[in-house]
Design a protein around this motif. Structure first.
Motif, PDB file in Angstrom:
ATOM      1  N   TYR A 376       0.846  -1.204   0.000  1.00  0.00           N
ATOM      2  CA  TYR A 376       0.000   0.000   0.000  1.00  0.00           C
ATOM      3  C   TYR A 376       0.880   1.251   0.000  1.00  0.00           C
ATOM      4  N   GLN A 377       1.942   1.246   0.816  1.00  0.00           N
ATOM      5  CA  GLN A 377       2.824   2.409   0.872  1.00  0.00           C
ATOM      6  C   GLN A 377       3.520   2.627  -0.473  1.00  0.00           C
ATOM      7  N   MET A 378       3.898   1.533  -1.125  1.00  0.00           N
ATOM      8  CA  MET A 378       4.526   1.654  -2.439  1.00  0.00           C
ATOM      9  C   MET A 378       3.549   2.255  -3.448  1.00  0.00           C
ATOM     10  N   ALA A 379       2.281   1.872  -3.357  1.00  0.00           N
ATOM     11  CA  ALA A 379       1.270   2.418  -4.260  1.00  0.00           C
ATOM     12  C   ALA A 379       1.113   3.920  -4.046  1.00  0.00           C
ATOM     13  N   VAL A 380       1.133   4.343  -2.797  1.00  0.00           N
ATOM     14  CA  VAL A 380       1.030   5.773  -2.494  1.00  0.00           C
ATOM     15  C   VAL A 380       2.246   6.518  -3.039  1.00  0.00           C
ATOM     16  N   ASP A 381       3.425   5.934  -2.858  1.00  0.00           N
ATOM     17  CA  ASP A 381       4.651   6.567  -3.351  1.00  0.00           C
ATOM     18  C   ASP A 381       4.659   6.670  -4.875  1.00  0.00           C
ATOM     19  N   GLU A 382       4.018   5.702  -5.555  1.00  0.00           N
ATOM     20  CA  GLU A 382       3.967   5.708  -7.020  1.00  0.00           C
ATOM     21  C   GLU A 382       2.904   6.658  -7.552  1.00  0.00           C
ATOM     22  N   GLY A 383       2.135   7.275  -6.650  1.00  0.00           N
ATOM     23  CA  GLY A 383       1.131   8.247  -7.082  1.00  0.00           C
ATOM     24  C   GLY A 383      -0.157   7.629  -7.570  1.00  0.00           C
ATOM     25  N   VAL A 384      -0.622   6.562  -6.922  1.00  0.00           N
ATOM     26  CA  VAL A 384      -1.861   5.919  -7.326  1.00  0.00           C
ATOM     27  C   VAL A 384      -3.033   6.909  -7.204  1.00  0.00           C
ATOM     28  N   GLU A 385      -4.019   6.750  -8.084  1.00  0.00           N
ATOM     29  CA  GLU A 385      -5.187   7.627  -8.032  1.00  0.00           C
ATOM     30  C   GLU A 385      -5.977   7.399  -6.739  1.00  0.00           C
ATOM     31  N   LYS A 386      -6.578   8.481  -6.233  1.00  0.00           N
ATOM     32  CA  LYS A 386      -7.360   8.434  -4.993  1.00  0.00           C
ATOM     33  C   LYS A 386      -6.553   7.809  -3.859  1.00  0.00           C
ATOM     34  N   ARG A 387      -5.349   8.318  -3.693  1.00  0.00           N
ATOM     35  CA  ARG A 387      -4.457   7.753  -2.691  1.00  0.00           C
ATOM     36  C   ARG A 387      -4.999   7.909  -1.276  1.00  0.00           C
ATOM     37  N   TYR A 388      -5.941   8.831  -1.067  1.00  0.00           N
ATOM     38  CA  TYR A 388      -6.518   9.024   0.266  1.00  0.00           C
ATOM     39  C   TYR A 388      -7.267   7.775   0.723  1.00  0.00           C
ATOM     40  N   LEU A 389      -7.830   7.014  -0.210  1.00  0.00           N
ATOM     41  CA  LEU A 389      -8.502   5.769   0.156  1.00  0.00           C
ATOM     42  C   LEU A 389      -7.485   4.735   0.649  1.00  0.00           C
ATOM     43  N   ILE A 390      -6.319   4.701   0.015  1.00  0.00           N
ATOM     44  CA  ILE A 390      -5.270   3.772   0.436  1.00  0.00           C
ATOM     45  C   ILE A 390      -4.740   4.169   1.813  1.00  0.00           C
ATOM     46  N   MET A 391      -4.528   5.453   2.036  1.00  0.00           N
ATOM     47  CA  MET A 391      -4.049   5.918   3.333  1.00  0.00           C
ATOM     48  C   MET A 391      -5.033   5.581   4.440  1.00  0.00           C
ATOM     49  N   ALA A 392      -6.330   5.736   4.142  1.00  0.00           N
ATOM     50  CA  ALA A 392      -7.355   5.430   5.145  1.00  0.00           C
ATOM     51  C   ALA A 392      -7.350   3.941   5.483  1.00  0.00           C
ATOM     52  N   ARG A 393      -7.181   3.093   4.475  1.00  0.00           N
ATOM     53  CA  ARG A 393      -7.138   1.653   4.751  1.00  0.00           C
ATOM     54  C   ARG A 393      -5.897   1.305   5.567  1.00  0.00           C
ATOM     55  N   MET A 394      -4.772   1.944   5.291  1.00  0.00           N
ATOM     56  CA  MET A 394      -3.568   1.707   6.074  1.00  0.00           C
ATOM     57  C   MET A 394      -3.781   2.123   7.529  1.00  0.00           C
ATOM     58  N   ALA A 395      -4.480   3.229   7.712  1.00  0.00           N
ATOM     59  CA  ALA A 395      -4.769   3.679   9.078  1.00  0.00           C
ATOM     60  C   ALA A 395      -5.665   2.679   9.797  1.00  0.00           C
ATOM     61  N   GLU A 396      -6.646   2.103   9.113  1.00  0.00           N
ATOM     62  CA  GLU A 396      -7.520   1.092   9.710  1.00  0.00           C
ATOM     63  C   GLU A 396      -6.709  -0.117  10.177  1.00  0.00           C
ATOM     64  N   ILE A 397      -5.773  -0.563   9.340  1.00  0.00           N
ATOM     65  CA  ILE A 397      -4.944  -1.717   9.701  1.00  0.00           C
ATOM     66  C   ILE A 397      -4.113  -1.403  10.934  1.00  0.00           C
ATOM     67  N   MET A 398      -3.647  -0.159  11.061  1.00  0.00           N
ATOM     68  CA  MET A 398      -2.812   0.218  12.193  1.00  0.00           C
ATOM     69  C   MET A 398      -3.609   0.345  13.487  1.00  0.00           C
ATOM     70  N   LEU A 399      -4.933   0.273  13.391  1.00  0.00           N
ATOM     71  CA  LEU A 399      -5.787   0.299  14.589  1.00  0.00           C
ATOM     72  C   LEU A 399      -6.297  -1.093  14.958  1.00  0.00           C
ATOM     73  N   MET A 400      -6.024  -2.092  14.120  1.00  0.00           N
ATOM     74  CA  MET A 400      -6.500  -3.455  14.362  1.00  0.00           C
ATOM     75  C   MET A 400      -5.605  -4.143  15.381  1.00  0.00           C
ATOM     76  N   GLU A 401      -6.228  -4.870  16.316  1.00  0.00           N
ATOM     77  CA  GLU A 401      -5.480  -5.541  17.371  1.00  0.00           C
ATOM     78  C   GLU A 401      -4.624  -6.688  16.844  1.00  0.00           C
ATOM     79  N   ASP A 402      -5.148  -7.424  15.864  1.00  0.00           N
ATOM     80  CA  ASP A 402      -4.461  -8.628  15.403  1.00  0.00           C
ATOM     81  C   ASP A 402      -3.649  -8.408  14.127  1.00  0.00           C
ATOM     82  N   SER A 403      -3.428  -7.175  13.754  1.00  0.00           N
ATOM     83  CA  SER A 403      -2.728  -6.913  12.491  1.00  0.00           C
ATOM     84  C   SER A 403      -1.218  -7.049  12.621  1.00  0.00           C
ATOM     85  N   GLY A 404      -0.716  -6.943  13.869  1.00  0.00           N
ATOM     86  CA  GLY A 404       0.726  -6.952  14.068  1.00  0.00           C
ATOM     87  C   GLY A 404       1.358  -5.622  13.697  1.00  0.00           C
TER      88      GLY A 404
END
Length: 447
Positions: A376-404
């Motif tokens: 996901y971070q690589m996609a953001v760095d490459e300038g993927v369209e609507k990158r805000y959706l990718i950032m939001a999903r990354m933030a969700e994963i960082m709030l999950m207890e079992d994500s590590g």
């Protein structure tokens, strides 16, 4: 020029296979490809014995040398009809990789797809190649016009168009064959593997392109040639070249482009209108992918994973499954990883979502939020369209207890960046939502 004037090969796959066949012309074409580092191949070789005139040059860029320069497509057609001979082996040239079907066709001497010696030009019908007669003035071949003897020198001087030598006048000198016993500068039938030269040689005129009146120019050409490293014609050697670090990481492989052209030719029935050779198409597509060709990597990974592709639309997942000994999904993911690391955004997103949800990962891979975050971070760095959706999903994963990957503070920062990116795209409501989520994430840090 006394003797029989013969066209030994053309710029579109013709190979002279009559009793006048010689090995030197075909070996010369192969040699120019390897010695130039895959930058060019000299074809359309014709002349008397081993005195050649009016050649055509295919270059990797497809530029210069007139409309007969067919680029990598012309190189592909040459190698599809080339069978290495004794001179190729004696020069240490490596055979070009061909499919079993193509090798059988060459060995069985089946009629080639193009049985004429006509020269092909870009976006046009075939035209007859010029065959100068004994009465023609061969000085014109020495002054930088199309088909001149100095065309190879033109290429290595990196000019944008065909130029003349520093001497414009047609300088002629005499070569006395009776004073030399060396084979180095004398074309003989022995060189071509056809036996002893048994006719009396006569003097011939020597053109400016092979004269010794300008040693400084020859030194310059030699220095430029010395900077170009010879490269093998095989895929395995190309991979070894890349692993050695001699080839820049993101340099486009000319050999890969040639194999991709061959794959497209076979898939489109170019060689045999009555049969689509999917085996050969797959063989060359895989060879192109092994060389690191980006289009081939995307195409073969899509085929192996059952996704649509624009390169070889007629080759589907079921056809390829019969040709792949291993698990086809695992091999497809291997190629997709290579394409993603080369910057293909669609491949990056496919891998990110696959590792995120745990689907389409084959047998060798399993769900991993950590790897999903990396992609996901690589996609953001490459300038993927609507990158805000990718950032939001990354933030969700960082709030999950079992994500590590739990990190409320990092999640808050990602939500804030997603909000700013949404504002740039004029998505005000979504931006407000992300700002609120960022505050909630930072509240978890304080707790």
């Amino acid at each position: 020029i006394e003797g029989d004037y013969v066209k030994y090969n053309s710029n579109f796959g013709f190979v002279e296979d009559t009793g006048k066949c010689r090995q030197t012309p075909q070996a010369l074409s192969h040699f120019t490809f390897e010695r130039s580092g895959h930058e060019l191949v000299v074809v359309d070789i014709q002349g008397v014995c081993d005195l050649y005139t009016d050649p055509q040059i295919h270059t990797a860029s497809g530029l210069e040398y007139g409309d007969g320069n067919l680029g990598t497509k012309g190189m592909a057609i040459f190698f599809q009809s080339h069978h290495c001979n004794k001179i190729c082996h004696s020069l240490g040239l490596t055979p070009f990789d061909l499919s079993p079907n193509e090798v059988k066709e060459l060995k069985d001497t089946i009629q080639r797809f193009n049985s004429t010696s006509e020269t092909k030009v870009k976006m046009d019908d075939p035209i007859d190649s010029e065959s100068p007669s004994e009465t023609q003035d061969f000085g014109r071949f020495c002054q930088g016009i199309s088909g001149s003897l100095d065309s190879t020198s033109d290429y290595f001087s990196q000019t944008s168009s065909r130029q003349t030598y520093e001497c414009d006048e047609p300088v002629m000198s005499i070569i006395d064959y009776g004073k030399s016993n060396s084979r180095g500068g004398i074309p003989t039938f022995i060189d071509s593997g056809l036996g002893k030269d048994n006719f009396k040689r006569k003097q011939r005129l020597r053109g400016i392109s092979e004269c010794e009146r300008d040693p400084e120019h020859q030194i310059k050409i030699k220095r430029k040639l010395d900077k170009i490293a010879s490269r093998s014609s095989s895929v395995s050697a190309e991979n070894a070249w890349k692993l050695s670090g001699l080839m820049p990481k993101f340099e486009e492989s000319v050999l890969g482009s040639i194999h991709l052209d061959l794959a497209e030719y076979h898939e489109s029935d170019r060689y045999d209108a009555n049969m689509q050779d999917t085996n050969s198409a797959h063989f060359h597509l895989k060879a192109a992918a092994d060389c690191g060709n980006q289009l081939a990597l995307v195409a073969i990974s899509s085929i192996y994973l059952g996704l649509p592709n624009d390169i070889l639309p007629a080759l589907n997942h079921l056809d390829a499954a019969e040709l792949v000994p291993d698990n086809i999904e695992d091999r497809g993911l291997d190629f997709m990883v290579s394409a993603a690391r080369n910057g293909d955004v669609n491949s990056i997103m496919f891998l990110a979502k696959a590792f995120d949800c745990g689907l389409n990962l084959g047998n060798d891979r399993s769900q991993s939020y950590g790897q999903a975050m990396e992609w996901y971070q690589m996609a953001v760095d490459e300038g993927v369209e609507k990158r805000y959706l990718i950032m939001a999903r990354m933030a969700e994963i960082m709030l999950m207890e079992d994500s590590g990957c739990k990190d409320p503070n990092g999640a808050g920062e990602l939500y804030s960046e997603a909000a700013e990116a949404a504002m740039e795209e004029m998505c005000g409501k979504l931006a407000n939502k992300y700002y609120m989520l960022s505050e909630e994430a930072w509240a978890l840090v304080e707790e």
